[in-house]
Design a protein around this motif. Structure first.
Motif, PDB file in Angstrom:
ATOM      1  N   GLU A 349      30.130  31.755  41.176  1.00  0.00           N
ATOM      2  CA  GLU A 349      31.523  32.208  41.184  1.00  0.00           C
ATOM      3  C   GLU A 349      31.899  32.837  42.526  1.00  0.00           C
ATOM      4  N   ILE A 350      30.962  33.549  43.128  1.00  0.00           N
ATOM      5  CA  ILE A 350      31.207  34.099  44.464  1.00  0.00           C
ATOM      6  C   ILE A 350      31.412  32.968  45.463  1.00  0.00           C
ATOM      7  N   ALA A 351      30.569  31.938  45.387  1.00  0.00           N
ATOM      8  CA  ALA A 351      30.655  30.808  46.314  1.00  0.00           C
ATOM      9  C   ALA A 351      32.012  30.103  46.208  1.00  0.00           C
ATOM     10  N   LYS A 352      32.550  30.003  44.998  1.00  0.00           N
ATOM     11  CA  LYS A 352      33.865  29.374  44.825  1.00  0.00           C
ATOM     12  C   LYS A 352      34.936  30.162  45.569  1.00  0.00           C
ATOM     13  N   LEU A 353      34.864  31.470  45.464  1.00  0.00           N
ATOM     14  CA  LEU A 353      35.837  32.317  46.164  1.00  0.00           C
ATOM     15  C   LEU A 353      35.681  32.192  47.678  1.00  0.00           C
ATOM     16  N   GLN A 354      34.458  32.029  48.122  1.00  0.00           N
ATOM     17  CA  GLN A 354      34.183  31.950  49.561  1.00  0.00           C
ATOM     18  C   GLN A 354      34.562  30.597  50.166  1.00  0.00           C
ATOM     19  N   ASN A 355      34.531  29.551  49.357  1.00  0.00           N
ATOM     20  CA  ASN A 355      34.701  28.200  49.894  1.00  0.00           C
ATOM     21  C   ASN A 355      36.027  27.538  49.535  1.00  0.00           C
ATOM     22  N   GLU A 356      36.714  28.063  48.526  1.00  0.00           N
ATOM     23  CA  GLU A 356      37.947  27.424  48.074  1.00  0.00           C
ATOM     24  C   GLU A 356      39.049  28.470  47.923  1.00  0.00           C
ATOM     25  N   LEU A 357      40.256  28.124  48.316  1.00  0.00           N
ATOM     26  CA  LEU A 357      41.408  28.979  48.030  1.00  0.00           C
ATOM     27  C   LEU A 357      41.694  28.935  46.534  1.00  0.00           C
ATOM     28  N   ILE A 358      42.025  30.057  45.958  1.00  0.00           N
ATOM     29  CA  ILE A 358      42.443  30.033  44.562  1.00  0.00           C
ATOM     30  C   ILE A 358      43.732  29.231  44.464  1.00  0.00           C
ATOM     31  N   SER A 359      44.000  28.664  43.306  1.00  0.00           N
ATOM     32  CA  SER A 359      45.182  27.808  43.153  1.00  0.00           C
ATOM     33  C   SER A 359      46.456  28.641  43.221  1.00  0.00           C
ATOM     34  N   GLU A 360      47.563  27.976  43.516  1.00  0.00           N
ATOM     35  CA  GLU A 360      48.861  28.663  43.544  1.00  0.00           C
ATOM     36  C   GLU A 360      49.186  29.253  42.163  1.00  0.00           C
ATOM     37  N   LYS A 361      48.822  28.529  41.115  1.00  0.00           N
ATOM     38  CA  LYS A 361      49.088  29.012  39.760  1.00  0.00           C
ATOM     39  C   LYS A 361      48.302  30.285  39.475  1.00  0.00           C
ATOM     40  N   GLU A 362      47.020  30.281  39.852  1.00  0.00           N
ATOM     41  CA  GLU A 362      46.190  31.460  39.624  1.00  0.00           C
ATOM     42  C   GLU A 362      46.673  32.630  40.474  1.00  0.00           C
ATOM     43  N   TYR A 363      47.107  32.322  41.688  1.00  0.00           N
ATOM     44  CA  TYR A 363      47.622  33.365  42.583  1.00  0.00           C
ATOM     45  C   TYR A 363      48.883  34.006  42.008  1.00  0.00           C
ATOM     46  N   GLN A 364      49.787  33.201  41.468  1.00  0.00           N
ATOM     47  CA  GLN A 364      51.015  33.754  40.893  1.00  0.00           C
ATOM     48  C   GLN A 364      50.715  34.598  39.654  1.00  0.00           C
ATOM     49  N   LYS A 365      49.773  34.132  38.842  1.00  0.00           N
ATOM     50  CA  LYS A 365      49.361  34.911  37.675  1.00  0.00           C
ATOM     51  C   LYS A 365      48.789  36.257  38.102  1.00  0.00           C
ATOM     52  N   LEU A 366      48.014  36.244  39.171  1.00  0.00           N
ATOM     53  CA  LEU A 366      47.426  37.469  39.707  1.00  0.00           C
ATOM     54  C   LEU A 366      48.511  38.429  40.171  1.00  0.00           C
ATOM     55  N   GLN A 367      49.476  37.922  40.904  1.00  0.00           N
ATOM     56  CA  GLN A 367      50.567  38.765  41.372  1.00  0.00           C
ATOM     57  C   GLN A 367      51.345  39.366  40.202  1.00  0.00           C
ATOM     58  N   ASN A 368      51.576  38.576  39.166  1.00  0.00           N
ATOM     59  CA  ASN A 368      52.293  39.077  37.997  1.00  0.00           C
ATOM     60  C   ASN A 368      51.545  40.221  37.323  1.00  0.00           C
ATOM     61  N   LYS A 369      50.213  40.105  37.262  1.00  0.00           N
ATOM     62  CA  LYS A 369      49.404  41.169  36.656  1.00  0.00           C
ATOM     63  C   LYS A 369      49.567  42.481  37.421  1.00  0.00           C
ATOM     64  N   PHE A 370      49.533  42.398  38.741  1.00  0.00           N
ATOM     65  CA  PHE A 370      49.610  43.613  39.534  1.00  0.00           C
ATOM     66  C   PHE A 370      51.027  44.185  39.570  1.00  0.00           C
ATOM     67  N   GLU A 371      52.032  43.319  39.482  1.00  0.00           N
ATOM     68  CA  GLU A 371      53.402  43.808  39.342  1.00  0.00           C
ATOM     69  C   GLU A 371      53.546  44.574  38.026  1.00  0.00           C
ATOM     70  N   ASN A 372      52.978  44.014  36.961  1.00  0.00           N
ATOM     71  CA  ASN A 372      53.060  44.662  35.655  1.00  0.00           C
ATOM     72  C   ASN A 372      52.307  45.983  35.656  1.00  0.00           C
ATOM     73  N   ARG A 373      51.156  46.016  36.303  1.00  0.00           N
ATOM     74  CA  ARG A 373      50.387  47.257  36.393  1.00  0.00           C
ATOM     75  C   ARG A 373      51.171  48.331  37.139  1.00  0.00           C
ATOM     76  N   PHE A 374      51.891  47.914  38.181  1.00  0.00           N
ATOM     77  CA  PHE A 374      52.713  48.848  38.944  1.00  0.00           C
ATOM     78  C   PHE A 374      53.810  49.448  38.084  1.00  0.00           C
ATOM     79  N   VAL A 375      54.447  48.609  37.268  1.00  0.00           N
ATOM     80  CA  VAL A 375      55.507  49.095  36.387  1.00  0.00           C
ATOM     81  C   VAL A 375      54.989  50.177  35.447  1.00  0.00           C
ATOM     82  N   ASN A 376      53.761  49.970  34.942  1.00  0.00           N
ATOM     83  CA  ASN A 376      53.212  50.891  33.944  1.00  0.00           C
ATOM     84  C   ASN A 376      52.445  52.071  34.531  1.00  0.00           C
TER      85      ASN A 376
END
Length: 441
Positions: A349-376
Motif C-alpha cells: 500500500e505504501i508503494a502504491k502511494l509512492q508510485n501512483e497518483l491517487i485518482s481524482e475521485k479518491e482525491y475529491q472524496k478526501l477533500q470532502n472528508k476534511f471539509e466536513n471535519r473542519f465544519v465539525n
C-alpha cells in the motif's frame, strides 16, 4: 499591546456538507507577558476559561521524567485561598466542569461554567498561577494517583504501549526528550525532592509562558477588566529556554519487539519520524492516514480486512508535535496470519502511494472528508477554547482556527505522492513486532 480581531465576514459554503462560520476572536497581551484570547458567542449561557502553559514532557530534566504530567494533577490540590481537596467541589457546586491534559509540548487546564460564573473561573485560574500550595502531602497524594493512572492506562491496558507511545518513542528518538513518555517513570517521581517540584513550577508556570482563553457568553470590556484585575499583577516568571535538540536522520531500519501481557492478538507496526506539526508535510501525512485507514472503504481496510482477511484491524495515524512528529502504521493479525504477511501488505500500500497518483475521485472524496471535519471541529465553546489556545501556543498563529482548512485544500495529489516517497521509506522506520507476553515462552 498587540490586538487581533477576526470579524465574521460571511458564512463559508463547505461543498454539500453545510456551513462554517469564522471564529471571531480578540488577542492581546498583558504587561506581564500573559497572552489573552477572547471569543464571544452569546448563543448559549456558558463560558470556558482555559489556560495553556507552554510546558510539556519534553521540558523535563534528565532523570525527572513525568513532571509536567504530574503538575497536571498537582495543581488541583489547592491554593492559599482554595482549601486542599476543594477545587472540584467548588466547580461542581457552581454548575461547572473542569479537566486538564498534558502532551509532550504543553499543559492545558480549563473550566466550563454557566456564564454568570465567569469571574469564579478567572479567579480560580489566577489562584492556580499565582500561589498554589505545593507541599509534601500534595506530592505524596498525587504520586499515588499518577501511579494508578499509569497502571490503568498503560501497564494493564491492551496495547497501552502503542496508544501512549511508551513502546515506540524510545526507538525513534535518541537525543530528543520525545523519547520519554508523557507519564514518565515512577522511579523518577519517587526520587524527586519537594524543592524540585517547587522549582519546576517557578520555571514554567509564569504568565509569560501561558495563554489564557475565555470563550462563550461574555461581555468583552467587562471580561478584559476582570482579567486585568485577576492576572495583571502576577509577577513575570523567568524567561523559558525552549528545547532545541536535533535528531540525526534514521538511515537504517530499526527492528524491535515489545511484549504485552494484556493482549492475545499480535500486531505489526511501522513507525516513522516526521516533521514538525507546523510543516505542510505534516498535514499531507494526515491525509495519507485517511486514504489508508479511514473507514471501511479505505485502502488498507479493503485489502487486509475485507479481501485478504489477514488483519482483524488496521491503523495509520500521525502524532503531530511541536518539534518532530511520528507516523504509525499497523495491523492486528487475524487467525494464524504471520506478521511478515501483514508487513508485506502494508508495504504494498505504501508503494502504491509512492508510485501512483491517487485518482481524482479518491482525491475529491478526501477533500470532502476534511471539509466536513473542519465544519465539525469547532462545534462547542469548550472545543473552540482549546483550539484557540493550541494554535496560539504551538503553531504561533491563532488565525489557523479559520485558515487551516486552506492548507488541506491546497494539498495536491502530487504532494501526497511526494510525501509518501520522502517519509515512508523502509530504511527510515521502526519495524515493531508487538506480541503477547506468552510469545516469550
Amino acid at each position: 499591546m498587540i490586538k487581533k480581531l477576526r470579524l465574521i465576514a460571511c458564512s463559508i459554503l463547505i461543498g454539500s456538507t453545510g456551513f462554517a462560520q469564522e471564529v471571531e476572536f480578540t488577542e492581546y497581551e498583558l504587561e506581564n507577558g500573559l497572552n489573552v484570547i477572547l471569543h464571544q458567542d452569546n448563543t448559549a449561557p456558558v463560558v470556558t476559561v482555559g489556560v495553556m502553559y507552554h510546558v510539556g514532557a519534553k521540558d523535563e530534566a534528565e532523570g525527572r521524567s513525568g513532571f509536567a504530567h504530574f503538575f497536571e494533577h498537582l495543581l488541583f490540590e489547592g491554593t492559599e485561598n482554595i482549601e486542599r481537596g476543594k477545587w472540584f467541589d467548588i466547580v461542581a457546586a457552581n454548575g461547572g466542569s473542569n479537566n486538564a491534559n498534558t502532551t509532550q509540548d504543553r499543559t492545558y487546564y480549563y473550566e466550563t461554567f454557566p456564564s454568570n460564573n465567569l469571574e469564579l473561573g478567572l479567579w480560580m485560574e489566577s489562584e492556580r498561577m499565582l500561589h498554589p500550595v505545593i507541599n509534601k502531602i500534595g506530592v505524596d497524594t498525587q504520586n499515588e494517583v499518577v501511579k494508578e493512572e499509569k497502571r490503568s492506562r498503560i501497564d494493564n491496558a491492551p496495547y497501552g504501549k502503542i496508544i501512549y507511545g511508551t513502546g515506540i518513542n524510545k526507538y525513534v528518538f535518541n537525543k530528543h526528550p520525545y523519547k520519554n513518555s508523557v507519564i514518565g517513570t515512577m522511579e523518577d517521581l519517587d526520587a524527586a525532592e519537594l524543592d524540585e517540584f517547587k522549582s519546576f513550577f517557578k520555571r514554567y508556570y509564569g504568565p509569560n509562558n501561558a495563554t489564557l482563553v475565555v470563550a462563550g457568553n461574555i461581555e468583552m470590556e467587562e471580561t478584559k477588566k476582570m482579567i486585568k484585575n485577576y492576572f495583571g499583577e502576577i509577577p513575570v516568571g523567568p524567561e523559558v529556554k525552549r528545547v532545541d535538540i536535533k535528531e540525526d536522520p534514521i538511515t537504517e531500519t530499526i527492528t524491535a519487539t515489545e511484549y504485552d501481557s494484556n493482549i492475545q492478538i499480535p500486531a505489526k507496526l511501522f513507525v516513522y519520524r516526521t516533521p514538525s506539526m507546523i510543516e505542510k508535510d505534516a498535514y499531507v501525512l494526515d491525509m495519507i492516514s485517511s486514504i489508508l485507514t479511514d473507514g471501511k472503504s479505505s485502502r488498507m481496510y479493503k485489502k487486509m480486512v475485507d479481501e485478504e482477511k489477514t488483519a482483524l484491524q488496521v491503523l495509520a495515524f500521525p502524532r503531530s508535535q511541536e518539534d518532530y512528529g511520528t507516523y504509525v502504521m499497523g495491523a492486528l493479525a487475524l487467525g494464524e496470519t504471520s506478521l511478515d504477511t501483514l508487513a508485506t501488505s502494508m508495504d504494498q500500500e505504501i508503494a502504491k502511494l509512492q508510485n501512483e497518483l491517487i485518482s481524482e475521485k479518491e482525491y475529491q472524496k478526501l477533500q470532502n472528508k476534511f471539509e466536513n471535519r473542519f465544519v465539525n471541529s469547532n462545534s462547542s465553546i469548550q472545543g473552540i477554547a482549546s483550539s484557540l489556545a493550541t494554535y496560539s501556543v504551538l503553531y504561533g498563529d491563532t488565525d489557523l482556527i479559520n485558515e487551516e482548512i486552506e492548507i488541506y485544500r491546497n494539498i495536491t495529489r502530487e504532494d501526497i505522492k511526494r510525501v509518501a516517497n520522502e517519509y515512508l521509506k523502509e530504511n527510515q522506520r521502526l519495524e515493531l513486532d508487538y506480541l503477547p507476553e506468552s510469545a516469550k515462552e
